[in-house]
Design an enzyme around this catalytic site. Sequence first.
Site, PDB file in Angstrom:
ATOM      1  N   ILE A   1     -10.565  16.410  -1.961  1.00  0.00           N
ATOM      2  CA  ILE A   1      -9.387  15.641  -2.400  1.00  0.00           C
ATOM      3  C   ILE A   1      -8.982  16.062  -3.817  1.00  0.00           C
ATOM      4  O   ILE A   1      -7.803  16.325  -4.087  1.00  0.00           O
ATOM      5  CB  ILE A   1      -9.667  14.119  -2.313  1.00  0.00           C
ATOM      6  CG1 ILE A   1      -9.866  13.715  -0.851  1.00  0.00           C
ATOM      7  CG2 ILE A   1      -8.522  13.319  -2.942  1.00  0.00           C
ATOM      8  CD1 ILE A   1     -10.386  12.314  -0.637  1.00  0.00           C
TER       9      ILE A   1
ATOM     10  N   ARG B   1     -13.925   5.074  -4.671  1.00  0.00           N
ATOM     11  CA  ARG B   1     -14.596   3.858  -4.208  1.00  0.00           C
ATOM     12  C   ARG B   1     -14.588   2.881  -5.377  1.00  0.00           C
ATOM     13  O   ARG B   1     -14.741   3.280  -6.534  1.00  0.00           O
ATOM     14  CB  ARG B   1     -16.045   4.138  -3.785  1.00  0.00           C
ATOM     15  CG  ARG B   1     -16.191   4.803  -2.433  1.00  0.00           C
ATOM     16  CD  ARG B   1     -15.814   3.876  -1.262  1.00  0.00           C
ATOM     17  NE  ARG B   1     -15.990   4.518   0.032  1.00  0.00           N
ATOM     18  CZ  ARG B   1     -15.059   5.192   0.689  1.00  0.00           C
ATOM     19  NH1 ARG B   1     -13.842   5.324   0.189  1.00  0.00           N
ATOM     20  NH2 ARG B   1     -15.321   5.724   1.869  1.00  0.00           N
TER      21      ARG B   1
ATOM     22  N   GLU C   1     -13.939  -5.328  -2.486  1.00  0.00           N
ATOM     23  CA  GLU C   1     -12.824  -5.321  -1.536  1.00  0.00           C
ATOM     24  C   GLU C   1     -13.196  -5.817  -0.145  1.00  0.00           C
ATOM     25  O   GLU C   1     -12.327  -6.250   0.615  1.00  0.00           O
ATOM     26  CB  GLU C   1     -12.216  -3.915  -1.433  1.00  0.00           C
ATOM     27  CG  GLU C   1     -13.103  -2.896  -0.739  1.00  0.00           C
ATOM     28  CD  GLU C   1     -12.446  -1.523  -0.604  1.00  0.00           C
ATOM     29  OE1 GLU C   1     -11.934  -1.011  -1.612  1.00  0.00           O
ATOM     30  OE2 GLU C   1     -12.451  -0.978   0.518  1.00  0.00           O
TER      31      GLU C   1
ATOM     32  N   HIS D   1      -6.657  -0.162  -0.017  1.00  0.00           N
ATOM     33  CA  HIS D   1      -7.381   0.951   0.618  1.00  0.00           C
ATOM     34  C   HIS D   1      -6.531   1.617   1.704  1.00  0.00           C
ATOM     35  O   HIS D   1      -6.928   1.696   2.875  1.00  0.00           O
ATOM     36  CB  HIS D   1      -8.711   0.453   1.204  1.00  0.00           C
ATOM     37  CG  HIS D   1      -9.766   1.528   1.244  1.00  0.00           C
ATOM     38  ND1 HIS D   1     -11.075   1.324   0.885  1.00  0.00           N
ATOM     39  CD2 HIS D   1      -9.695   2.837   1.590  1.00  0.00           C
ATOM     40  CE1 HIS D   1     -11.760   2.449   1.019  1.00  0.00           C
ATOM     41  NE2 HIS D   1     -10.937   3.395   1.456  1.00  0.00           N
TER      42      HIS D   1
ATOM     43  N   ASP E   1     -17.144  17.910 -12.835  1.00  0.00           N
ATOM     44  CA  ASP E   1     -17.836  17.844 -11.547  1.00  0.00           C
ATOM     45  C   ASP E   1     -19.216  18.440 -11.728  1.00  0.00           C
ATOM     46  O   ASP E   1     -19.392  19.363 -12.528  1.00  0.00           O
ATOM     47  CB  ASP E   1     -17.048  18.637 -10.479  1.00  0.00           C
ATOM     48  CG  ASP E   1     -17.476  18.288  -9.057  1.00  0.00           C
ATOM     49  OD1 ASP E   1     -18.679  18.346  -8.766  1.00  0.00           O
ATOM     50  OD2 ASP E   1     -16.595  17.947  -8.236  1.00  0.00           O
TER      51      ASP E   1
ATOM     52  N   ASP F   1      -6.682   1.818  -5.460  1.00  0.00           N
ATOM     53  CA  ASP F   1      -6.532   1.613  -4.021  1.00  0.00           C
ATOM     54  C   ASP F   1      -7.835   1.057  -3.444  1.00  0.00           C
ATOM     55  O   ASP F   1      -7.915   0.783  -2.258  1.00  0.00           O
ATOM     56  CB  ASP F   1      -6.191   2.964  -3.358  1.00  0.00           C
ATOM     57  CG  ASP F   1      -5.929   2.836  -1.863  1.00  0.00           C
ATOM     58  OD1 ASP F   1      -5.129   1.958  -1.490  1.00  0.00           O
ATOM     59  OD2 ASP F   1      -6.541   3.583  -1.073  1.00  0.00           O
TER      60      ASP F   1
HETATM   61  P1  NAD Z   1     -15.973  15.779  -1.547  1.00  0.00           P
HETATM   62  O1  NAD Z   1     -17.393  15.591  -1.190  1.00  0.00           O
HETATM   63  O2  NAD Z   1     -15.220  16.951  -0.989  1.00  0.00           O
HETATM   64  O3  NAD Z   1     -15.789  15.834  -3.153  1.00  0.00           O
HETATM   65  C1  NAD Z   1     -16.487  14.986  -4.024  1.00  0.00           C
HETATM   66  C2  NAD Z   1     -16.756  15.770  -5.301  1.00  0.00           C
HETATM   67  O4  NAD Z   1     -17.387  14.880  -6.218  1.00  0.00           O
HETATM   68  C3  NAD Z   1     -17.701  16.965  -5.093  1.00  0.00           C
HETATM   69  O5  NAD Z   1     -17.128  18.130  -5.655  1.00  0.00           O
HETATM   70  C4  NAD Z   1     -18.973  16.540  -5.824  1.00  0.00           C
HETATM   71  O6  NAD Z   1     -19.665  17.646  -6.411  1.00  0.00           O
HETATM   72  C5  NAD Z   1     -18.393  15.617  -6.882  1.00  0.00           C
HETATM   73  N1  NAD Z   1     -19.413  14.744  -7.462  1.00  0.00           N
HETATM   74  C6  NAD Z   1     -20.517  14.202  -6.868  1.00  0.00           C
HETATM   75  N2  NAD Z   1     -21.226  13.509  -7.760  1.00  0.00           N
HETATM   76  C7  NAD Z   1     -20.585  13.609  -8.944  1.00  0.00           C
HETATM   77  C8  NAD Z   1     -20.836  13.110 -10.251  1.00  0.00           C
HETATM   78  N3  NAD Z   1     -21.930  12.382 -10.507  1.00  0.00           N
HETATM   79  N4  NAD Z   1     -19.949  13.413 -11.229  1.00  0.00           N
HETATM   80  C9  NAD Z   1     -18.855  14.181 -10.964  1.00  0.00           C
HETATM   81  N5  NAD Z   1     -18.567  14.692  -9.758  1.00  0.00           N
HETATM   82  C10 NAD Z   1     -19.418  14.398  -8.757  1.00  0.00           C
HETATM   83  O7  NAD Z   1     -15.266  14.409  -1.146  1.00  0.00           O
HETATM   84  P2  NAD Z   1     -13.703  14.144  -0.928  1.00  0.00           P
HETATM   85  O8  NAD Z   1     -13.371  14.349   0.507  1.00  0.00           O
HETATM   86  O9  NAD Z   1     -12.933  14.858  -1.965  1.00  0.00           O
HETATM   87  O10 NAD Z   1     -13.653  12.558  -1.162  1.00  0.00           O
HETATM   88  C11 NAD Z   1     -13.986  12.002  -2.418  1.00  0.00           C
HETATM   89  C12 NAD Z   1     -14.141  10.502  -2.266  1.00  0.00           C
HETATM   90  O11 NAD Z   1     -12.875   9.914  -1.969  1.00  0.00           O
HETATM   91  C13 NAD Z   1     -15.022  10.074  -1.071  1.00  0.00           C
HETATM   92  O12 NAD Z   1     -16.397  10.086  -1.423  1.00  0.00           O
HETATM   93  C14 NAD Z   1     -14.532   8.697  -0.784  1.00  0.00           C
HETATM   94  O13 NAD Z   1     -15.318   7.775  -1.511  1.00  0.00           O
HETATM   95  C15 NAD Z   1     -13.094   8.682  -1.328  1.00  0.00           C
HETATM   96  N6  NAD Z   1     -12.088   8.506  -0.267  1.00  0.00           N
HETATM   97  C16 NAD Z   1     -11.204   7.470  -0.384  1.00  0.00           C
HETATM   98  C17 NAD Z   1     -10.227   7.281   0.602  1.00  0.00           C
HETATM   99  C18 NAD Z   1      -9.177   6.183   0.515  1.00  0.00           C
HETATM  100  O14 NAD Z   1      -8.499   5.905   1.510  1.00  0.00           O
HETATM  101  N7  NAD Z   1      -8.965   5.568  -0.645  1.00  0.00           N
HETATM  102  C19 NAD Z   1     -10.188   8.137   1.702  1.00  0.00           C
HETATM  103  C20 NAD Z   1     -11.108   9.192   1.772  1.00  0.00           C
HETATM  104  C21 NAD Z   1     -12.062   9.367   0.789  1.00  0.00           C
END
Ligand code: NAD
Length: 337
Positions: free
Chosen positions: A155, A234, A263, A295, A174, A258
């Site tokens: 994302i 989250r 929640e 959300h 990251d 969001d």
């Molecule tokens: P992803 O796993 O592709 O990317 C997450 C990134 O965060 C990775 O690059 C990881 O290295 C990094 N990360 C992990 N721990 C970290 C830390 N301590 N400090 C900094 N970076 C760190 O996941 P994604 O698909 O990009 O999704 C990210 C998050 O978005 C999901 O975990 C989920 O909680 C959230 N999400 C929300 C919705 C919504 O509707 N609001 C929908 C989908 C996902």
Amino acid sequence: MRVAVFSTKPYDRTFLDRANSEFGHELTYFEPHLKIETVSLAEGFPAVCVFVNDVLDGPVLEKLAQGGTKVVALRCAGFNNVDLPTAERLGMKVVRVPAYSPHAVAEYTVGMMLTLNRKIHRAYARVREGNFSLDGLLGFDMHGRTVGIVGTGKIGAVVTRILAGFGCRLLGYDVYPNDECRELGLEYVSLEELLGQSDIVTLHCPLTPETRHLINPQTIQQMKRGAMLINTSRGAVIDTESVVHALKSGQIGLLGIDVYEEEGDYFFEDLSERVIADDVLSRLLTFPNVLVTGHQAFFTLDALDAIAATTLRNLQEIETVGNSPNELVSEEVSGPQ
Ligand code: NAD
């Protein structure tokens, strides 16, 4: 496979039923969340299918295992609500949908930034009352502003691409830097530097023990005064009470969320006839410079199609070959994803 599907709304049923014509699972839909009070509904089902606010802690997993459940299929990417070590100990398979549409969440995130910046939420209400004044609606150009992206996975990378198109200066933090983001001009810095330099901070890391309350009184003080904070990740990645204090003092100038720490009791439900007992959420809803949504960042046709198809395929793979590429093991909580 016989599957007890929890936290289902009519739209979930529509998309799952449509995708299921290809798989032929026996899906039984339950509207309530899965939690200790409702876990008995799953008795006798070899698989449960759950969403973001279902609770799969140790006691729930133990009860599921006692009732014969062997598979947990998450209809989402985040897995912070599952006690993975306990699932592993009980021999349960846990599968998720790692990437259904990073575009859905990334585009929504940028939508929140633009709404807050240009005050579109306020203009919408104002114009409908016949008030065409521009007082209080002043925004800023995104072009040239610095945006800090915390978590540059799937994302975060799409957010990077969109904002590169706007001509923003991009900073990233990251634990596993992403070359695709670097190529788009994003510069990796420490969290402290990112917070100190960014006009907008947007959170895209998963919720883990390391990221819980990543935004807290100390890190808020490191932010540029009056900056915008966006959270579509989250809820518990930010300590919401301290963010409320920072909004009152002006340290945080604009907030878009969001997701919310608590929640589970509110989001996805129509509670318009009820009083909100959560004082932090109620307070957030009073600020003109705060945008709260329930959300919905994932909520596109494309994402729901992909979620349904991947979830049902995950279950089919577990049933037929015993494993799935989308299976989670407990080390993933802190490893690259
Ligand atoms: P992803 O796993 O592709 O990317 C997450 C990134 O965060 C990775 O690059 C990881 O290295 C990094 N990360 C992990 N721990 C970290 C830390 N301590 N400090 C900094 N970076 C760190 O996941 P994604 O698909 O990009 O999704 C990210 C998050 O978005 C999901 O975990 C989920 O909680 C959230 N999400 C929300 C919705 C919504 O509707 N609001 C929908 C989908 C996902």
